[in-house]
Design a protein around this motif. Structure first.
Motif: not given
Length: 466
Positions: A89-96, A102-112
């Motif tokens: 669950f750590m990525p929840v607060s680190l998406l931005t 990594l030069r991604l959109s936050e939506g794409r990063a959320g796929q992690a």
């Protein structure tokens, strides 16, 4: 003789077809005759209306010795749970910061986050086949090693592809570990202590869920998102060493291959129980996922108050996981039914009093107390309903839970966008009410076995949840 015994029931027209169950002493079964075979087991044969029943009783001398509790191993597994859930669950607060670096959109990063859930489902459905040939100690140590590797891969990821690989690895650990948890606990502690041990594991889950997001945000602010993920690595290493020292050897106990998912669903009450678990988690996450917008727009709280409320829910969850171990040991069926009913009532009342901060805070405390502890009751149900197929049953339950979380969050979001929070919360209550009904059906004893039991004998623990 007080040893365990097996009941084989077959129709006269179909002598080759059998079903298996367990119940109490047959001392009052009239017209029984006995014989001893070369294994020292006594077979009693009695004829019931339209049924033949064969009862095998192990002699007391052949019964296995009582297990001594390996609580050090249980504590090590609890630390493993906390580290694992924090990693998940750590990525929840680190998406931005992840998206920016990594030069991604936050939506794409959320796929992690989504990819870890997908691999958890796939692993949970396959782990029983792997577990049949591998010592559980080696398998758990291997999963812990994969968790450590995942932290390193994510922390050092140069691009999105490597990040996804690291997150897929943590999904494998989530699916594998939770699928094996009930079966492992059943081999570490005596049966009477299983609910308590499962409560400890879920307490580690509740603790990690409570602190993972704020801890990730805090660490990310000072040491970056990579440093936050790397912080998991030493914890995983400590967990590995502790398990290596405390976990006993747990070789496979069955020579035959484990049952498939379809075979598990053919067990009495298993489909109803899995459906009840699915509805429970759908109902929970249809509401829980959207608590923040509800609290900000309806209750009108700021960020600091919001954090305090969520922390209070987590603290109540820790208390709940401690208390439920005592309840399910004596009143499992009642807990399975009452928990979703109480959560449904809270969802309905929140719609009515959601503008009042004190009332909302009290209700959210109740939600955390009950909702966080409810899985302990279902893992206990699994250990009693499928005692010999705990790995396959656990894998099926983990898959159902992961899919239910996704479906519940999706349903809640659609209702929130179309009709607002009242429809979302009422849909949650309806799902939870249906979960209570299914739980009632899943916890009822088999009619055939109940009819075969003389009054006063009661049912033995192991197959009929009480």
């Amino acid at each position: 003789m007080n040893g365990p015994f097996t009941v084989l029931v077959s129709r006269r027209a179909e002598p080759g077809r059998t079903s298996e169950g367990t119940f109490g002493p047959p001392s009052r079964l009239a017209g029984s005759t006995g014989r001893l075979d070369e294994h020292g087991a006594r077979h009693l044969r009695t004829r019931l209306p339209e049924r033949f029943m064969t009862i095998q009783l192990n002699d007391a001398a052949g019964a296995p010795a009582p297990r001594s509790a390996s609580w050090g191993a249980v504590f090590a597994l609890t630390l493993c749970v906390s580290t694992l859930i924090a990693s998940e669950f750590m990525p929840v607060s680190l998406l931005t910061p992840i998206a920016c670096d990594l030069r991604l959109s936050e939506g794409r990063a959320g796929q992690a986050i989504a990819v870890s859930g997908l691999f958890a489902v796939l692993t949970s459905l396959c782990i029983a086949s792997v577990a049949r040939a591998v010592d559980r100690r080696k398998l758990l140590l291997g999963l812990t090693g994969v968790m450590l590797a995942s932290g390193l891969v994510v922390a050092l990821a140069p691009n999105f592809t490597v990040l996804i690989i690291g997150r897929a690895l943590i999904g494998v650990v989530v699916g594998g570990f939770w699928s094996l948890s009930a079966a492992t606990v059943m081999r570490l502690v005596p049966e009477k202590d299983v609910p308590r041990a499962l409560g400890m594991l879920n307490g580690g889950n509740a603790l990690a869920t409570t602190i993972a997001a704020p801890l990730g945000s805090f660490l990310g602010q000072y040491i970056g998102w990579r440093g936050a993920f790397f912080a998991v690595v030493p914890l995983a290493a400590i967990t590995f060493v502790w398990q290596y020292v405390t976990l006993p050897r747990m070789p496979t106990e069955r020579a035959a291959p484990p049952p498939s998912t379809i075979a598990v669903l053919r067990r009495p009450r298993a489909p109803t129980g899995i459906l009840a678990v699915t509805l429970l988690f759908m109902g929970q996450f249809a509401l829980f996922t959207y608590l923040r917008p509800f609290l900000e727009t309806v209750t009108g709280v700021g960020v600091s108050t919001l954090s305090l409320l969520l922390f209070g829910m987590g603290a109540a969850g820790l208390l709940g996981t401690y208390l439920i171990g005592f309840l399910v040991a004596k009143r499992l069926s009642a807990v399975l039914v009452a928990a979703p009913l109480a959560l449904a009532a809270i969802a309905v009342v929140l719609v009515v009093v959601g503008r009042s901060l004190p009332a909302t805070a009290l209700l959210l405390g109740g939600w955390g107390l009950i909702g966080t502890a409810a899985p302990v009751a279902w893992w206990t149900w699994l250990s009693r309903t499928l005692p010999h197929d705990a790995e396959a049953g656990g894998g099926l339950m983990v898959a159902a839970i992961q899919l239910a979380i996704t479906a519940g969050a999706s349903l809640g979001g659609q209702l929130l966008d179309r009709s607002g929070y009242p429809s979302t919360f009422l849909a949650s209550a309806a799902l939870l009410g249906a979960a209570a009904l299914m739980a009632f059906m899943a916890s009822r004893p088999s009619r055939l076995l109940a009819a075969a039991l003389p009054r006063g004998d009661g049912a033995a623990s192991g197959t009929i949840a009480r």
